[in-house]
Motif scaffolding. Structure first.
Motif, PDB file in Angstrom:
ATOM      1  N   HIS A   4       2.985  -2.474   5.418  1.00  0.00           N
ATOM      2  CA  HIS A   4       1.894  -3.173   4.770  1.00  0.00           C
ATOM      3  C   HIS A   4       1.593  -2.612   3.392  1.00  0.00           C
ATOM      4  CE1 HIS A   4       0.019   0.364   6.494  1.00  0.00           C
ATOM      5  NE2 HIS A   4      -1.068   0.140   5.780  1.00  0.00           N
ATOM      6  N   LEU A   5       2.002  -1.370   3.146  1.00  0.00           N
ATOM      7  CA  LEU A   5       1.778  -0.786   1.835  1.00  0.00           C
ATOM      8  C   LEU A   5       2.829  -1.254   0.839  1.00  0.00           C
ATOM      9  CD1 LEU A   5       0.868   2.887   2.810  1.00  0.00           C
ATOM     10  CD2 LEU A   5      -0.682   1.103   2.056  1.00  0.00           C
ATOM     11  N   THR A   6       4.089  -1.227   1.239  1.00  0.00           N
ATOM     12  CA  THR A   6       5.156  -1.590   0.327  1.00  0.00           C
ATOM     13  C   THR A   6       5.148  -3.066   0.000  1.00  0.00           C
ATOM     14  OG1 THR A   6       6.674  -1.865   2.189  1.00  0.00           O
ATOM     15  CG2 THR A   6       6.629   0.278   1.126  1.00  0.00           C
ATOM     16  N   ALA A   7       4.484  -3.881   0.785  1.00  0.00           N
ATOM     17  CA  ALA A   7       4.463  -5.324   0.538  1.00  0.00           C
ATOM     18  C   ALA A   7       3.332  -5.751  -0.378  1.00  0.00           C
ATOM     19  CB  ALA A   7       4.349  -6.083   1.866  1.00  0.00           C
ATOM     20  N   LEU A   8       2.481  -4.813  -0.759  1.00  0.00           N
ATOM     21  CA  LEU A   8       1.340  -5.175  -1.589  1.00  0.00           C
ATOM     22  C   LEU A   8       1.788  -5.685  -2.950  1.00  0.00           C
ATOM     23  CD1 LEU A   8      -1.071  -2.200  -0.929  1.00  0.00           C
ATOM     24  CD2 LEU A   8      -1.499  -4.592  -0.360  1.00  0.00           C
ATOM     25  N   PRO A   9       1.131  -6.744  -3.493  1.00  0.00           N
ATOM     26  CA  PRO A   9       1.460  -7.208  -4.837  1.00  0.00           C
ATOM     27  C   PRO A   9       1.032  -6.191  -5.871  1.00  0.00           C
ATOM     28  CG  PRO A   9      -0.479  -8.334  -4.003  1.00  0.00           C
ATOM     29  CD  PRO A   9       0.080  -7.525  -2.863  1.00  0.00           C
ATOM     30  N   GLY A  10       1.579  -6.312  -7.093  1.00  0.00           N
ATOM     31  CA  GLY A  10       1.330  -5.330  -8.140  1.00  0.00           C
ATOM     32  C   GLY A  10      -0.128  -5.092  -8.430  1.00  0.00           C
ATOM     33  N   ASP A  11      -0.934  -6.168  -8.532  1.00  0.00           N
ATOM     34  CA  ASP A  11      -2.344  -6.009  -8.852  1.00  0.00           C
ATOM     35  C   ASP A  11      -3.062  -5.199  -7.790  1.00  0.00           C
ATOM     36  OD1 ASP A  11      -3.014  -9.220 -10.460  1.00  0.00           O
ATOM     37  OD2 ASP A  11      -1.989  -7.415 -11.146  1.00  0.00           O
ATOM     38  N   GLN A  39      -0.096  10.713   0.983  1.00  0.00           N
ATOM     39  CA  GLN A  39       0.634   9.770   1.834  1.00  0.00           C
ATOM     40  C   GLN A  39       0.749   8.409   1.158  1.00  0.00           C
ATOM     41  OE1 GLN A  39      -1.525   9.762   5.512  1.00  0.00           O
ATOM     42  NE2 GLN A  39      -0.597  11.659   6.267  1.00  0.00           N
ATOM     43  N   TRP A  40      -0.344   7.955   0.564  1.00  0.00           N
ATOM     44  CA  TRP A  40      -0.315   6.677  -0.151  1.00  0.00           C
ATOM     45  C   TRP A  40       0.646   6.741  -1.331  1.00  0.00           C
ATOM     46  CZ3 TRP A  40      -1.592   5.858  -5.292  1.00  0.00           C
ATOM     47  CH2 TRP A  40      -1.616   4.518  -5.698  1.00  0.00           C
ATOM     48  N   ARG A  41       0.562   7.809  -2.123  1.00  0.00           N
ATOM     49  CA  ARG A  41       1.409   7.928  -3.313  1.00  0.00           C
ATOM     50  C   ARG A  41       2.881   8.006  -2.958  1.00  0.00           C
ATOM     51  NH1 ARG A  41       0.509  13.197  -6.815  1.00  0.00           N
ATOM     52  NH2 ARG A  41       1.338  14.047  -4.872  1.00  0.00           N
ATOM     53  N   ASN A  42       3.207   8.710  -1.882  1.00  0.00           N
ATOM     54  CA  ASN A  42       4.607   8.893  -1.508  1.00  0.00           C
ATOM     55  C   ASN A  42       5.185   7.724  -0.712  1.00  0.00           C
ATOM     56  OD1 ASN A  42       4.505  11.429  -2.720  1.00  0.00           O
ATOM     57  ND2 ASN A  42       3.935  12.448  -0.805  1.00  0.00           N
ATOM     58  N   ALA A  43       4.326   6.800  -0.302  1.00  0.00           N
ATOM     59  CA  ALA A  43       4.802   5.686   0.519  1.00  0.00           C
ATOM     60  C   ALA A  43       5.658   4.705  -0.272  1.00  0.00           C
ATOM     61  CB  ALA A  43       3.616   4.947   1.149  1.00  0.00           C
ATOM     62  N   GLU A  45       7.359   4.050  -4.482  1.00  0.00           N
ATOM     63  CA  GLU A  45       7.492   4.504  -5.862  1.00  0.00           C
ATOM     64  C   GLU A  45       6.551   3.752  -6.793  1.00  0.00           C
ATOM     65  OE1 GLU A  45       8.776   7.002  -7.133  1.00  0.00           O
ATOM     66  OE2 GLU A  45       8.550   6.511  -9.250  1.00  0.00           O
ATOM     67  N   GLN A  46       6.222   2.486  -6.456  1.00  0.00           N
ATOM     68  CA  GLN A  46       5.270   1.727  -7.263  1.00  0.00           C
ATOM     69  C   GLN A  46       3.898   2.398  -7.260  1.00  0.00           C
ATOM     70  OE1 GLN A  46       5.029  -2.382  -6.244  1.00  0.00           O
ATOM     71  NE2 GLN A  46       7.221  -2.757  -6.463  1.00  0.00           N
ATOM     72  N   HIS A  47       3.525   2.975  -6.123  1.00  0.00           N
ATOM     73  CA  HIS A  47       2.246   3.679  -6.037  1.00  0.00           C
ATOM     74  C   HIS A  47       2.242   4.869  -6.997  1.00  0.00           C
ATOM     75  CE1 HIS A  47       1.677   2.166  -1.611  1.00  0.00           C
ATOM     76  NE2 HIS A  47       1.891   1.193  -2.480  1.00  0.00           N
ATOM     77  N   ALA A  48       3.320   5.641  -6.967  1.00  0.00           N
ATOM     78  CA  ALA A  48       3.414   6.822  -7.826  1.00  0.00           C
ATOM     79  C   ALA A  48       3.405   6.425  -9.298  1.00  0.00           C
ATOM     80  CB  ALA A  48       4.677   7.606  -7.486  1.00  0.00           C
ATOM     81  N   GLN A  49       4.133   5.368  -9.644  1.00  0.00           N
ATOM     82  CA  GLN A  49       4.175   4.914 -11.033  1.00  0.00           C
ATOM     83  C   GLN A  49       2.805   4.433 -11.505  1.00  0.00           C
ATOM     84  OE1 GLN A  49       7.218   1.908 -11.207  1.00  0.00           O
ATOM     85  NE2 GLN A  49       8.900   3.363 -11.021  1.00  0.00           N
TER      86      GLN A  49
END
Length: 322
Positions: A4-11, A39-43, A45-49
């Motif tokens: 559910h995290l990786t499927a989130l849209p960019g916004d 955990q959120w950041r490492n889930a 790469e878009q989160h980290a960026q």
């Protein structure tokens, strides 16, 4: 599981990054909160960026200046030295999160809209083109549409902003414009449809237009008429003043006895940086005018004088009225 995290849209990712960023100070004292953030950041790469982009903007000198100016104009606590940024009050971090979005050019991505739209216009840009059926369209600033034409129907969805249409006459295939909960149906005419946060405005230059809400209520507009749909209901039809609603087609912003907050809301669509109003009394003050849209800053300056408000321009072009 992180599907559910990786499927989130960019916004949505950017909004989450902003939320985590405002909790930076709390993370230094709360181990569990820090672990949840990591955990959120490492889930993904878009989160980290997204989070790195916030950190980079936070450290920019222009952003530091914006915070200092905003403190003076909004009576916020004074900023501490850069070396102690980590210790700023939570109120500063909340303000910072807002300005990060404001000052970051291109920060709010437009990908979801681009995936839906057939035609888009940039802020301050007006697009003119012909559709497959021969209808001529003028697409206003920061606007988007999608179209669906076949041998049986002609449909346009106004995804955001405004459009002016010179509809090709085809009685066998009425042209339908969908804008939120409003549906506009025509055979051949000239009219405009504007989509706002609180509803839709339709104005007619030539011919007749049928406007309907999602409850089935309908209205017939003729040349010179204009009408609004707000809160899923049709407002009373205005028999005159339709041309004022279409002034943007000619590069102008025209309004008569309109609240300042409403005028600024319309003007924001033509200005690349945020326009903020922190004066409840002035927000309700009625103003009138007819201005060229190629210089939104000058319009705000003029409105500031009329309403006796103080105008401050922050780095990044952010305009603050108090």
């Amino acid at each position: 599981m992180t599907e559910h995290l990786t499927a989130l849209p960019g916004d949505a990712v950017r909004e989450q990054a902003s939320d985590w960023f405002t909790q930076r100070e709390a993370m230094t004292h709360n181990v569990l909160l820090r672990q949840r953030f990591e955990q959120w950041r490492n889930a993904d790469e878009q989160h980290a960026q997204a989070y790195r982009a916030l950190e980079n903007l936070w450290n920019a000198s222009a952003f530091e200046q914006a915070l200092e100016h905003l403190a003076l104009n909004l009576d916020l606590p004074p900023a501490q030295a850069p070396a102690r940024r980590q210790r700023r009050p939570q109120r500063w971090l909340a303000t910072a999160a807002v300005l990060l979005v404001m000052l970051g050019a291109g920060w709010v991505g437009d990908l979801p809209m681009r995936l839906q739209a057939d035609h888009l216009s940039a802020v301050g840009q007006v697009e003119r083109f012909d559709l497959a059926d021969g209808s001529h369209v003028v697409l206003g600033s920061h606007s988007a549409i999608s179209s669906d034409f076949s041998a049986a129907h002609r449909r346009i969805r106004l995804l955001r902003g405004e459009l002016y249409v010179e509809a090709f006459h085809d009685p066998s295939r009425p042209l339908t414009i969908e804008a939120g909960s409003a549906t506009v149906t025509v055979v051949g005419t000239r009219f405009s449809v504007s989509r706002h946060a609180d509803g839709v405005t339709v104005a007619v230059r030539e011919g007749r237009v049928r406007l309907a809400d999602d409850q089935g209520e309908q209205s017939l507009l003729q040349a010179g008429n204009w009408q609004q749909l707000q809160d899923h209901h049709l407002r009373p039809l205005n028999p005159e003043g339709g041309e004022r609603q279409m002034a943007w087609v000619d590069g102008r912003l025209s309004f008569q006895d309109a609240p300042l907050a409403q005028v600024l809301g319309e003007l924001r669509r033509y200005y690349r940086a945020p326009i903020l109003l922190f004066n409840a009394s002035a927000a309700q003050q009625n103003v009138s005018g007819n201005y060229r849209l190629d210089d939104p800053h000058a319009i705000v300056q003029a409105l500031s004088k009329v309403t006796n408000t103080e105008l401050t321009r922050l780095p990044g072009g952010v305009l603050v009225l108090r």
